[in-house]
Motif scaffolding. Sequence first.
Motif, PDB file in Angstrom:
ATOM      1  N   ASN A 123      37.209 -62.953 -61.788  1.00 38.95           N
ATOM      2  CA  ASN A 123      37.481 -61.697 -61.070  1.00 38.95           C
ATOM      3  C   ASN A 123      36.253 -60.789 -61.010  1.00 38.95           C
ATOM      4  N   LEU A 124      35.093 -61.424 -60.963  1.00 39.58           N
ATOM      5  CA  LEU A 124      33.844 -60.723 -60.714  1.00 39.58           C
ATOM      6  C   LEU A 124      33.493 -60.905 -59.233  1.00 39.58           C
ATOM      7  N   LYS A 125      32.613 -60.067 -58.728  1.00 40.14           N
ATOM      8  CA  LYS A 125      32.291 -60.076 -57.299  1.00 40.14           C
ATOM      9  C   LYS A 125      30.923 -60.693 -57.066  1.00 40.14           C
ATOM     10  N   PRO A 126      30.862 -61.852 -56.375  1.00 42.27           N
ATOM     11  CA  PRO A 126      29.560 -62.435 -56.039  1.00 42.27           C
ATOM     12  C   PRO A 126      28.879 -61.616 -54.943  1.00 42.27           C
ATOM     13  N   VAL A 127      27.597 -61.378 -55.105  1.00 40.01           N
ATOM     14  CA  VAL A 127      26.787 -60.734 -54.072  1.00 40.01           C
ATOM     15  C   VAL A 127      25.763 -61.758 -53.618  1.00 40.01           C
ATOM     16  N   LEU A 128      25.944 -62.268 -52.397  1.00 39.86           N
ATOM     17  CA  LEU A 128      25.154 -63.394 -51.917  1.00 39.86           C
ATOM     18  C   LEU A 128      23.778 -62.948 -51.428  1.00 39.86           C
ATOM     19  N   VAL A 129      22.753 -63.682 -51.865  1.00 39.36           N
ATOM     20  CA  VAL A 129      21.374 -63.391 -51.473  1.00 39.36           C
ATOM     21  C   VAL A 129      20.766 -64.650 -50.843  1.00 39.36           C
ATOM     22  N   GLU A 130      20.089 -64.457 -49.733  1.00 46.84           N
ATOM     23  CA  GLU A 130      19.471 -65.565 -49.011  1.00 46.84           C
ATOM     24  C   GLU A 130      18.360 -66.235 -49.831  1.00 46.84           C
ATOM     25  N   PRO A 131      18.100 -67.523 -49.564  1.00 45.30           N
ATOM     26  CA  PRO A 131      16.989 -68.211 -50.224  1.00 45.30           C
ATOM     27  C   PRO A 131      15.676 -68.024 -49.476  1.00 45.30           C
ATOM     28  N   ASN A 132      14.594 -68.363 -50.147  1.00 45.90           N
ATOM     29  CA  ASN A 132      13.279 -68.467 -49.527  1.00 45.90           C
ATOM     30  C   ASN A 132      13.214 -69.823 -48.832  1.00 45.90           C
ATOM     31  N   ILE A 133      12.890 -69.842 -47.551  1.00 48.31           N
ATOM     32  CA  ILE A 133      12.914 -71.090 -46.789  1.00 48.31           C
ATOM     33  C   ILE A 133      11.876 -72.089 -47.291  1.00 48.31           C
ATOM     34  N   ASN A 134      10.860 -71.633 -48.002  1.00 51.33           N
ATOM     35  CA  ASN A 134       9.827 -72.546 -48.503  1.00 51.33           C
ATOM     36  C   ASN A 134      10.207 -73.224 -49.808  1.00 51.33           C
ATOM     37  N   THR A 135      11.103 -72.614 -50.566  1.00 51.21           N
ATOM     38  CA  THR A 135      11.476 -73.174 -51.869  1.00 51.21           C
ATOM     39  C   THR A 135      12.947 -73.559 -51.951  1.00 51.21           C
ATOM     40  N   TYR A 136      13.774 -73.019 -51.055  1.00 49.42           N
ATOM     41  CA  TYR A 136      15.232 -73.183 -51.057  1.00 49.42           C
ATOM     42  C   TYR A 136      15.893 -72.453 -52.232  1.00 49.42           C
ATOM     43  N   GLN A 137      15.109 -71.710 -52.999  1.00 47.50           N
ATOM     44  CA  GLN A 137      15.626 -70.952 -54.138  1.00 47.50           C
ATOM     45  C   GLN A 137      15.837 -69.492 -53.730  1.00 47.50           C
ATOM     46  N   ILE A 138      16.601 -68.750 -54.518  1.00 49.05           N
ATOM     47  CA  ILE A 138      16.904 -67.359 -54.213  1.00 49.05           C
ATOM     48  C   ILE A 138      15.610 -66.580 -53.928  1.00 49.05           C
ATOM     49  N   ASP A 139      15.626 -65.781 -52.876  1.00 49.77           N
ATOM     50  CA  ASP A 139      14.446 -65.013 -52.466  1.00 49.77           C
ATOM     51  C   ASP A 139      14.354 -63.755 -53.327  1.00 49.77           C
ATOM     52  N   ASP A 140      13.401 -63.745 -54.259  1.00 51.33           N
ATOM     53  CA  ASP A 140      13.328 -62.625 -55.204  1.00 51.33           C
ATOM     54  C   ASP A 140      12.950 -61.305 -54.531  1.00 51.33           C
ATOM     55  N   SER A 141      12.426 -61.351 -53.304  1.00 51.34           N
ATOM     56  CA  SER A 141      12.083 -60.117 -52.602  1.00 51.34           C
ATOM     57  C   SER A 141      13.313 -59.410 -52.031  1.00 51.34           C
ATOM     58  N   LEU A 142      14.444 -60.097 -52.006  1.00 50.93           N
ATOM     59  CA  LEU A 142      15.672 -59.522 -51.439  1.00 50.93           C
ATOM     60  C   LEU A 142      16.653 -59.027 -52.495  1.00 50.93           C
ATOM     61  N   ILE A 143      16.359 -59.304 -53.760  1.00 49.51           N
ATOM     62  CA  ILE A 143      17.341 -59.030 -54.810  1.00 49.51           C
ATOM     63  C   ILE A 143      17.528 -57.540 -55.072  1.00 49.51           C
ATOM     64  N   GLU A 144      16.435 -56.794 -55.205  1.00 47.63           N
ATOM     65  CA  GLU A 144      16.546 -55.401 -55.656  1.00 47.63           C
ATOM     66  C   GLU A 144      17.407 -54.560 -54.727  1.00 47.63           C
ATOM     67  N   SER A 145      17.340 -54.810 -53.433  1.00 45.61           N
ATOM     68  CA  SER A 145      18.135 -54.032 -52.473  1.00 45.61           C
ATOM     69  C   SER A 145      19.633 -54.274 -52.629  1.00 45.61           C
ATOM     70  N   LYS A 146      20.001 -55.358 -53.337  1.00 51.29           N
ATOM     71  CA  LYS A 146      21.413 -55.697 -53.532  1.00 51.29           C
ATOM     72  C   LYS A 146      21.976 -55.132 -54.840  1.00 51.29           C
ATOM     73  N   ILE A 147      21.120 -54.565 -55.675  1.00 52.79           N
ATOM     74  CA  ILE A 147      21.563 -54.069 -56.979  1.00 52.79           C
ATOM     75  C   ILE A 147      22.243 -52.715 -56.823  1.00 52.79           C
ATOM     76  N   THR A 148      23.432 -52.590 -57.424  1.00 53.08           N
ATOM     77  CA  THR A 148      24.190 -51.339 -57.410  1.00 53.08           C
ATOM     78  C   THR A 148      24.568 -50.970 -58.840  1.00 53.08           C
ATOM     79  N   ASP A 149      25.296 -49.886 -58.973  1.00 50.97           N
ATOM     80  CA  ASP A 149      25.775 -49.476 -60.296  1.00 50.97           C
ATOM     81  C   ASP A 149      26.737 -50.491 -60.904  1.00 50.97           C
ATOM     82  N   LYS A 150      27.329 -51.337 -60.058  1.00 50.16           N
ATOM     83  CA  LYS A 150      28.292 -52.334 -60.538  1.00 50.16           C
ATOM     84  C   LYS A 150      27.638 -53.670 -60.898  1.00 50.16           C
ATOM     85  N   THR A 151      26.366 -53.824 -60.561  1.00 50.24           N
ATOM     86  CA  THR A 151      25.686 -55.092 -60.838  1.00 50.24           C
ATOM     87  C   THR A 151      25.483 -55.262 -62.337  1.00 50.24           C
ATOM     88  N   LYS A 152      25.910 -56.414 -62.847  1.00 48.27           N
ATOM     89  CA  LYS A 152      25.774 -56.684 -64.283  1.00 48.27           C
ATOM     90  C   LYS A 152      24.932 -57.920 -64.582  1.00 48.27           C
TER      91      LYS A 152
END
Length: 367
Positions: free
Chosen positions: A101-130
Amino acid sequence: MQVPFLSLHDVTNKYKDEIHEAALRVIDSGWYLQGSENQKFESDYTNYIGSKYCIGCANGLDALIWIFRAYIELGVMKPGDEVIVPANTYIATILAITENNLKPVLVEPNINTYQIDDSLIESKITDKTKAITIVHLYGQCAYTDKIGKLCKKYNLKLIEDNAQAHGCLFNGKKTGSIGDAAGHSFYPGKNLGALGDAGAVTTNDEQLAKAIRSLANYGSQKKYVFQYCGRNSRLDEIQAAILDVKLKHLDEDIALRKAVAKKYIEGIKNPKIILPKIFDWNQHVFHLFPILCEQRDELHKYLESNGIGTNIHYPIPPHKQECYKEWNSISLPVTEKIHAQELSLPMSPCLTEEQIKHVINTLNEWK
């Protein structure tokens, strides 16, 4: 010539005598759960990964579920809290979050690595992010120093999904020991695979380890005394014994996988095929060898017709699945491109030189 995508028979047959001996030892012992084989494997895997604690469990999904559940029981998280997670992953990563019952916040990958794009993470962080969950997808390390800094800056837990990356390194440290906790799958097709379902959690957090061990044992640390409403999710003795055998050979098998990958990268010259970009060979253990191709389905049929087994990881991204229909209208173009174009070539420590050449030549002849 036939080139299977992955022959589990061949992988197991490499260590057949040792596996038979291990299984027979368990059978003859008369002790089939929570015994010395579990203790030995947990100890050996802890030493291998470089963590303080390892808790065997039934499978990789359970391993991730127990991490989040334990954090909730310990008051670190609560239902409704948010967990950042890559959009490009196998659905188990996300199921573990929603199961609690936690909420996933989906973040796009980096097309060169297929791994989570670390440049997009901070904008997704809220007071509820744990927490931030990273997935070492295809066997490549997803961790970056930037992700580590974000966890410190916002006091977030870092959870690793290490199901596909046993033995992978980041600056000399193995994945599975980088974050606060990591879930591991030992599904038979994994680099370290059991002969059935199996999984584990690794962590340096003693309190978390105790909670997870209890939760996976009906919620009990002492027989017939139940601290939590847990479930039965235990690693059985035969699987633990077999895993311990295969663990001894894991680095050798990884080296063989890397040798296959290098031959693919050096040999495949077809301009229609996008090969994986390898930035650090220590940071990849090649659980899979994914290529991208705009005519993926045509290529898939062509290779199959030439005796070459392939697989698609994965044809439908999590946000387009029926079970998450509330996300179906979301547009995640990088994720969707990868899932529409990805094709995994044969990858195994058992491939022969002739089989590797057949794959390379067949791909180069495709027009």
